[in-house]
Design a protein around this motif. Structure first.
Motif, PDB file in Angstrom:
ATOM      1  N   VAL A 137     -21.047 -35.228  35.429  1.00 48.46           N
ATOM      2  CA  VAL A 137     -20.359 -34.367  36.397  1.00 48.46           C
ATOM      3  C   VAL A 137     -18.945 -34.916  36.581  1.00 48.46           C
ATOM      4  O   VAL A 137     -18.774 -36.080  36.961  1.00 48.46           O
ATOM      5  CB  VAL A 137     -21.086 -34.315  37.754  1.00 48.46           C
ATOM      6  N   LEU A 138     -17.951 -34.080  36.293  1.00 47.80           N
ATOM      7  CA  LEU A 138     -16.546 -34.471  36.441  1.00 47.80           C
ATOM      8  C   LEU A 138     -15.888 -33.592  37.494  1.00 47.80           C
ATOM      9  O   LEU A 138     -16.172 -32.404  37.573  1.00 47.80           O
ATOM     10  CB  LEU A 138     -15.789 -34.316  35.113  1.00 47.80           C
ATOM     11  N   TYR A 139     -15.014 -34.189  38.290  1.00 48.28           N
ATOM     12  CA  TYR A 139     -14.222 -33.439  39.265  1.00 48.28           C
ATOM     13  C   TYR A 139     -12.751 -33.541  38.877  1.00 48.28           C
ATOM     14  O   TYR A 139     -12.227 -34.634  38.673  1.00 48.28           O
ATOM     15  CB  TYR A 139     -14.421 -33.998  40.682  1.00 48.28           C
ATOM     16  N   PHE A 140     -12.117 -32.383  38.778  1.00 50.51           N
ATOM     17  CA  PHE A 140     -10.691 -32.303  38.463  1.00 50.51           C
ATOM     18  C   PHE A 140      -9.978 -32.039  39.769  1.00 50.51           C
ATOM     19  O   PHE A 140     -10.246 -31.048  40.446  1.00 50.51           O
ATOM     20  CB  PHE A 140     -10.460 -31.143  37.489  1.00 50.51           C
ATOM     21  N   GLU A 141      -9.090 -32.910  40.163  1.00 44.01           N
ATOM     22  CA  GLU A 141      -8.459 -32.769  41.472  1.00 44.01           C
ATOM     23  C   GLU A 141      -6.979 -33.076  41.400  1.00 44.01           C
ATOM     24  O   GLU A 141      -6.489 -33.655  40.432  1.00 44.01           O
ATOM     25  CB  GLU A 141      -9.138 -33.694  42.496  1.00 44.01           C
ATOM     26  N   GLY A 142      -6.278 -32.700  42.433  1.00 43.68           N
ATOM     27  CA  GLY A 142      -4.839 -32.920  42.498  1.00 43.68           C
ATOM     28  C   GLY A 142      -4.179 -31.799  43.262  1.00 43.68           C
ATOM     29  O   GLY A 142      -4.746 -30.721  43.446  1.00 43.68           O
ATOM     30  N   ASP A 143      -2.977 -32.045  43.709  1.00 41.78           N
ATOM     31  CA  ASP A 143      -2.215 -31.042  44.442  1.00 41.78           C
ATOM     32  C   ASP A 143      -1.549 -30.107  43.443  1.00 41.78           C
ATOM     33  O   ASP A 143      -0.869 -30.568  42.508  1.00 41.78           O
ATOM     34  CB  ASP A 143      -1.162 -31.756  45.305  1.00 41.78           C
ATOM     35  N   THR A 144      -1.729 -28.806  43.627  1.00 40.11           N
ATOM     36  CA  THR A 144      -1.135 -27.847  42.689  1.00 40.11           C
ATOM     37  C   THR A 144       0.393 -27.882  42.752  1.00 40.11           C
ATOM     38  O   THR A 144       1.056 -27.405  41.841  1.00 40.11           O
ATOM     39  CB  THR A 144      -1.618 -26.411  42.992  1.00 40.11           C
ATOM     40  N   HIS A 145       0.953 -28.443  43.845  1.00 44.41           N
ATOM     41  CA  HIS A 145       2.407 -28.551  43.959  1.00 44.41           C
ATOM     42  C   HIS A 145       2.928 -29.803  43.258  1.00 44.41           C
ATOM     43  O   HIS A 145       4.134 -29.987  43.128  1.00 44.41           O
ATOM     44  CB  HIS A 145       2.821 -28.588  45.429  1.00 44.41           C
ATOM     45  N   SER A 146       2.014 -30.687  42.829  1.00 43.67           N
ATOM     46  CA  SER A 146       2.412 -31.901  42.116  1.00 43.67           C
ATOM     47  C   SER A 146       2.085 -31.736  40.640  1.00 43.67           C
ATOM     48  O   SER A 146       1.197 -30.975  40.260  1.00 43.67           O
ATOM     49  CB  SER A 146       1.662 -33.108  42.690  1.00 43.67           C
ATOM     50  N   SER A 147       2.784 -32.465  39.803  1.00 42.72           N
ATOM     51  CA  SER A 147       2.552 -32.357  38.361  1.00 42.72           C
ATOM     52  C   SER A 147       1.420 -33.262  37.894  1.00 42.72           C
ATOM     53  O   SER A 147       1.032 -33.220  36.721  1.00 42.72           O
ATOM     54  CB  SER A 147       3.832 -32.711  37.595  1.00 42.72           C
ATOM     55  N   TYR A 148       0.864 -34.090  38.771  1.00 43.95           N
ATOM     56  CA  TYR A 148      -0.169 -35.035  38.368  1.00 43.95           C
ATOM     57  C   TYR A 148      -1.554 -34.538  38.753  1.00 43.95           C
ATOM     58  O   TYR A 148      -1.753 -33.935  39.809  1.00 43.95           O
ATOM     59  CB  TYR A 148       0.085 -36.412  38.998  1.00 43.95           C
ATOM     60  N   ARG A 149      -2.524 -34.812  37.869  1.00 43.58           N
ATOM     61  CA  ARG A 149      -3.915 -34.421  38.083  1.00 43.58           C
ATOM     62  C   ARG A 149      -4.807 -35.643  37.844  1.00 43.58           C
ATOM     63  O   ARG A 149      -4.543 -36.459  36.957  1.00 43.58           O
ATOM     64  CB  ARG A 149      -4.347 -33.325  37.104  1.00 43.58           C
ATOM     65  N   LEU A 150      -5.869 -35.747  38.637  1.00 45.81           N
ATOM     66  CA  LEU A 150      -6.849 -36.815  38.468  1.00 45.81           C
ATOM     67  C   LEU A 150      -8.178 -36.195  38.079  1.00 45.81           C
ATOM     68  O   LEU A 150      -8.567 -35.150  38.611  1.00 45.81           O
ATOM     69  CB  LEU A 150      -7.027 -37.607  39.769  1.00 45.81           C
ATOM     70  N   VAL A 173     -21.972 -31.452  30.030  1.00 45.81           N
ATOM     71  CA  VAL A 173     -20.963 -31.914  30.983  1.00 45.81           C
ATOM     72  C   VAL A 173     -20.624 -30.757  31.920  1.00 45.81           C
ATOM     73  O   VAL A 173     -20.408 -29.632  31.471  1.00 45.81           O
ATOM     74  CB  VAL A 173     -19.687 -32.393  30.254  1.00 45.81           C
ATOM     75  N   LEU A 174     -20.588 -31.047  33.216  1.00 51.13           N
ATOM     76  CA  LEU A 174     -20.179 -30.056  34.217  1.00 51.13           C
ATOM     77  C   LEU A 174     -18.856 -30.510  34.812  1.00 51.13           C
ATOM     78  O   LEU A 174     -18.753 -31.628  35.321  1.00 51.13           O
ATOM     79  CB  LEU A 174     -21.243 -29.949  35.315  1.00 51.13           C
ATOM     80  N   ILE A 175     -17.830 -29.675  34.708  1.00 46.26           N
ATOM     81  CA  ILE A 175     -16.516 -30.024  35.240  1.00 46.26           C
ATOM     82  C   ILE A 175     -16.111 -28.998  36.287  1.00 46.26           C
ATOM     83  O   ILE A 175     -16.180 -27.787  36.045  1.00 46.26           O
ATOM     84  CB  ILE A 175     -15.457 -30.140  34.108  1.00 46.26           C
ATOM     85  N   GLY A 176     -15.749 -29.478  37.475  1.00 42.68           N
ATOM     86  CA  GLY A 176     -15.364 -28.590  38.568  1.00 42.68           C
ATOM     87  C   GLY A 176     -13.986 -28.934  39.091  1.00 42.68           C
ATOM     88  O   GLY A 176     -13.492 -30.047  38.893  1.00 42.68           O
ATOM     89  N   GLY A 177     -13.367 -27.981  39.742  1.00 41.08           N
ATOM     90  CA  GLY A 177     -12.038 -28.199  40.300  1.00 41.08           C
ATOM     91  C   GLY A 177     -11.497 -26.921  40.906  1.00 41.08           C
ATOM     92  O   GLY A 177     -12.033 -25.834  40.685  1.00 41.08           O
ATOM     93  N   ASP A 178     -10.433 -27.058  41.691  1.00 45.34           N
ATOM     94  CA  ASP A 178      -9.825 -25.900  42.342  1.00 45.34           C
ATOM     95  C   ASP A 178      -9.268 -24.916  41.317  1.00 45.34           C
ATOM     96  O   ASP A 178      -8.914 -25.316  40.202  1.00 45.34           O
ATOM     97  CB  ASP A 178      -8.694 -26.348  43.268  1.00 45.34           C
ATOM     98  N   PRO A 179      -9.145 -23.639  41.678  1.00 42.72           N
ATOM     99  CA  PRO A 179      -8.538 -22.667  40.752  1.00 42.72           C
ATOM    100  C   PRO A 179      -7.106 -23.056  40.413  1.00 42.72           C
ATOM    101  O   PRO A 179      -6.338 -23.463  41.297  1.00 42.72           O
ATOM    102  CB  PRO A 179      -8.576 -21.355  41.548  1.00 42.72           C
ATOM    103  N   GLY A 180      -6.760 -22.944  39.136  1.00 42.48           N
ATOM    104  CA  GLY A 180      -5.393 -23.234  38.703  1.00 42.48           C
ATOM    105  C   GLY A 180      -5.079 -24.701  38.549  1.00 42.48           C
ATOM    106  O   GLY A 180      -3.926 -25.070  38.313  1.00 42.48           O
ATOM    107  N   ILE A 181      -6.079 -25.579  38.650  1.00 38.95           N
ATOM    108  CA  ILE A 181      -5.825 -27.017  38.578  1.00 38.95           C
ATOM    109  C   ILE A 181      -5.619 -27.468  37.133  1.00 38.95           C
ATOM    110  O   ILE A 181      -5.001 -28.491  36.864  1.00 38.95           O
ATOM    111  CB  ILE A 181      -6.969 -27.800  39.253  1.00 38.95           C
ATOM    112  N   GLY A 182      -6.154 -26.690  36.153  1.00 39.80           N
ATOM    113  CA  GLY A 182      -5.950 -27.042  34.745  1.00 39.80           C
ATOM    114  C   GLY A 182      -7.215 -27.305  33.961  1.00 39.80           C
ATOM    115  O   GLY A 182      -7.166 -27.873  32.875  1.00 39.80           O
TER     116      GLY A 182
END
Length: 458
Positions: free
Chosen positions: A235-248, A92-101
């Motif tokens: 392939v998974l993408y971790f996304e969401g606004d770092t200013h929001s508490s929710y992640r997709l 599994v490959l998981i990607g996302g912005d730094p600090g997203i979780g």
């Protein structure tokens, strides 16, 4: 001393060129060639020759195949995106912005798997073991027995995997791992491609499920050669606004399950927690109905979700603006033309702004009807009735086309207490069903009917 020979490697496809070119000759991507030291061909030939195995040609009927066994991670939202859980030997490959979780979620998942009796290994190349332990204590994972290895050399990682034989291993991150066989720096195209290939081969040979954490570029795509995504199973993408508490978390590719599945998490002081009812995130809380708001039942993978579509129509200048957030801007322009031609609603001299609440991105055409109703509601200054939902694709001829899995969408709306639905005629229930109790369903065939119905209900 002889000068080192250099070559130019494409970031997208991994192809090489002896000189710099603006356009990659292999994949035609622009400005992707990066200079690197050329590897000698002799060691590479010997290295791969020793790994090659003789295979026999067999027919599909003669191959024994059974359904893959899945190991639940203990996090329902993550399991949903993976297709039910971790698969033995899967990569599994998981990607996302730094600090997203990403690291937080994987550490929580490894702890749950370890407590369920699975042998786990967390390989960190970006942090020390003490930092990982400190993070686990912040997450409330006291007394965690997850094995940790702080190492970035590929050969030592592979030796540890062969010696410990864990059921699940996490490599955080693939961009920090390097092989002694190559002289290029960690994170280069050659290193990422080579290390990922060896780890994938080790996973298939030993049955260990491996999760690779990948960095992303400024554009949001996974860093490294495009071939990296073709090597792995999921392939998974971790996304969401770092200013929001929710992640997709989204599945873009999955050889063992459905793609375009979505998992929703909330970031808390104790790490990431799954959100079982994500519709609550994407519905803004109005005490009373307001003009320009229409609730849509959209489909993310197999999950129906309610999202509020907001529209604002305001007087514009000589060149009115068309702006959409979470929806395709070209499709918005097309819908405005259909609205004018077939429903007689003109916005030619008006600024039109459309927003999907909660930061969700909607790509399916089933949002057309809700967008058009929200625009009309804002233009007229009349709110749609309380408990109103709509979905359906609108064609250029003004017809309202059916949306896939309409019955599931209606059941989700009825379950959450909505009372009025405007849907395509083909999506209307054929018989009375207790699942739709309390929901009045209006079936329409053309956009004119939908607009007339909205006026009569408002």
């Amino acid at each position: 001393m002889a000068k080192e020979k250099t070559q130019f490697t494409c970031n997208e496809c991994g192809g090489t060129s002896p000189r710099w070119l603006g356009k990659c000759p292999h994949c035609n991507a622009w400005n992707t060639l990066i200079e690197s030291v050329a590897e000698s061909s002799a060691p590479a030939k010997n290295r791969f020759a020793s790994l090659a195995k003789t295979a026999e040609v067999t027919t599909l009927a003669d191959i024994e195949a059974t359904d893959v066994q899945r190991t639940p991670t203990g996090h329902d939202e993550l399991d949903r995106v993976l297709g039910g859980g971790i698969v033995e030997g899967g990569v599994v490959l998981i990607g996302g912005d730094p600090g997203i979780g990403k690291s937080t979620l994987l550490l929580q998942a490894l702890d749950s798997l370890q407590r369920a009796g699975q042998k786990t290994l967390y390989v960190t190349g970006e942090e020390s073991g003490a930092q990982v332990a400190l993070r686990s204590r912040r997450l409330g994972l006291d007394g965690s027995q997850v094995s940790v290895l702080a190492e970035i050399q590929l050969e030592k990682i592979l030796a540890t995997l062969a010696h410990t034989q864990p059921a699940i291993a996490v490599i955080d991150s693939i961009q920090t791992v390097y092989s002694e066989q190559l002289t290029s720096a960690p994170g280069s195209v050659a290193q990422v491609r080579e290390c990922a290939a060896h780890l994938t081969r080790a996973a298939k040979a030993s049955g260990t499920a491996i999760v690779l954490v990948g960095h992303v570029t400024k554009e949001g795509a996974l860093a490294g050669p495009r071939v990296l995504e073709h090597m792995v199973d999921t392939v998974l993408y971790f996304e969401g606004d770092t200013h929001s508490s929710y992640r997709l978390i989204r599945a873009i590719k999955n050889r063992f399950g459905a793609v375009n599945e979505i998992g929703v998490f909330a970031m808390t002081e104790r790490g990431l927690k799954g959100v079982s009812n994500p519709s609550a995130i994407f519905l803004s809380q109005h005490a009373e109905p307001v003009p320009g708001s229409c609730v849509l039942v959209t489909l993310e993978g197999t999950r129906p979700m309610l999202v509020e579509i907001q529209a604002l129509v305001d007087s514009g200048g000589p060149s009115p603006r068309r702006l959409s957030v979470g929806l395709d801007r070209d499709r918005l322009a097309m819908l405005l033309a259909v609205l004018h031609r077939h429903a007689g609603v003109a916005c030619m001299d008006q600024d039109v702004f459309v927003n999907a609440v909660g930061g969700v991105r909607i790509s399916e055409p089933a949002a057309d009807l809700a967008v058009m109703l929200a625009i009309t509601s804002s233009l007229r200054g009349k709110a749609l009735p309380k408990g109103f939902i709509a979905f359906g694709e609108v064609g250029l001829a003004g017809e309202v086309r059916p949306a896939p899995r309409g019955q599931e969408r209606l059941k989700e709306a009825a379950k959450l207490g909505f009372s009025v639905a405007v849907v395509p005629k083909a999506n209307a229930p054929k018989r009375n069903d207790k699942a739709f109790e309390g929901l009045t369903i209006h079936a329409v065939e053309r956009i004119e009917e939908a607009m007339e119905l909205a006026r009569s209900l408002a």
